[in-house]
Scaffold this motif. Sequence first.
Motif, mmCIF file in Angstrom:
data_model
loop_
_atom_site.group_PDB
_atom_site.id
_atom_site.type_symbol
_atom_site.label_atom_id
_atom_site.label_comp_id
_atom_site.label_asym_id
_atom_site.label_seq_id
_atom_site.Cartn_x
_atom_site.Cartn_y
_atom_site.Cartn_z
ATOM 1 N N TRP A 48 0.820 -1.208 0.000
ATOM 2 C CA TRP A 48 0.000 0.000 0.000
ATOM 3 C C TRP A 48 0.857 1.262 0.000
ATOM 4 O O TRP A 48 0.482 2.278 -0.605
ATOM 5 C CB TRP A 48 -0.973 -0.009 1.169
ATOM 6 N N THR A 49 2.009 1.221 0.653
ATOM 7 C CA THR A 49 2.912 2.373 0.609
ATOM 8 C C THR A 49 3.432 2.575 -0.807
ATOM 9 O O THR A 49 3.494 3.700 -1.315
ATOM 10 C CB THR A 49 4.082 2.180 1.585
ATOM 11 N N TYR A 53 -6.270 2.030 -7.388
ATOM 12 C CA TYR A 53 -5.915 1.226 -6.229
ATOM 13 C C TYR A 53 -7.042 1.080 -5.204
ATOM 14 O O TYR A 53 -7.380 -0.020 -4.806
ATOM 15 C CB TYR A 53 -4.686 1.826 -5.536
ATOM 16 N N LEU A 54 -7.576 2.187 -4.774
ATOM 17 C CA LEU A 54 -8.524 2.145 -3.676
ATOM 18 C C LEU A 54 -9.866 1.569 -4.090
ATOM 19 O O LEU A 54 -10.461 0.774 -3.348
ATOM 20 C CB LEU A 54 -8.704 3.556 -3.104
ATOM 21 N N THR A 102 -5.911 8.015 -7.978
ATOM 22 C CA THR A 102 -5.592 6.949 -7.033
ATOM 23 C C THR A 102 -6.797 6.038 -6.792
ATOM 24 O O THR A 102 -6.651 4.826 -6.697
ATOM 25 C CB THR A 102 -5.157 7.567 -5.691
ATOM 26 N N SER A 149 1.065 6.481 -6.989
ATOM 27 C CA SER A 149 -0.038 7.370 -7.351
ATOM 28 C C SER A 149 0.345 8.836 -7.170
ATOM 29 O O SER A 149 -0.104 9.688 -7.924
ATOM 30 C CB SER A 149 -1.275 7.047 -6.527
ATOM 31 N N SER A 150 1.195 9.132 -6.189
ATOM 32 C CA SER A 150 1.600 10.528 -6.006
ATOM 33 C C SER A 150 2.576 10.956 -7.097
ATOM 34 O O SER A 150 2.573 12.104 -7.518
ATOM 35 C CB SER A 150 2.217 10.735 -4.625
ATOM 36 N N GLY A 168 0.788 4.074 -2.921
ATOM 37 C CA GLY A 168 0.645 5.502 -2.605
ATOM 38 C C GLY A 168 1.730 6.336 -3.254
ATOM 39 O O GLY A 168 1.468 7.412 -3.795
#
Length: 145
Positions: A96-97, A117-118, A113, A103-104, A100
């Motif tokens: 998940w990191t 992913y979510l 995002t 996506s950033s 993240g």
Amino acid sequence: MKPHFKLFNNKQQKDRERVERAGLVLWRRPMPTLTYCSLEIIELIKTLGKKLLQRKTWFAMFMVLASFIVLLYHTPGSHQMAFDFFKNNALFVSYWTGLGILSSVGLGTGLHTFILYLGPHIASVTLAAYECNSLNFPKPPYPDE
């Protein structure tokens, strides 16, 4: 008069370099982009090597500790349950990191995002809750997936 002329040339050179960097993207100019990326990675590895040589004691202690952990990991025993617990949770957190961070960074795609992913994660948890008719279901990844 000469220093003023030099500053003017530096400004023009900076503007040209800025325009060149803006056009240096993977999908337009893949070879120069990959070449510069490789050169930067080599420089970062050299810098890391120099810093490790400056901190030999810390590096040696880290290597001894890492060797001890690897030895424990490969030795059978009751401590394997703890290693499995930490490994599963570390993989979950790293996954998940990493998502993240990706996506950033954006990867140049512009996708949001949530879409990447979510949303799929929420959908899989919702489907599991619906199939179990409760919120008391096993932790992902699900066995029937």
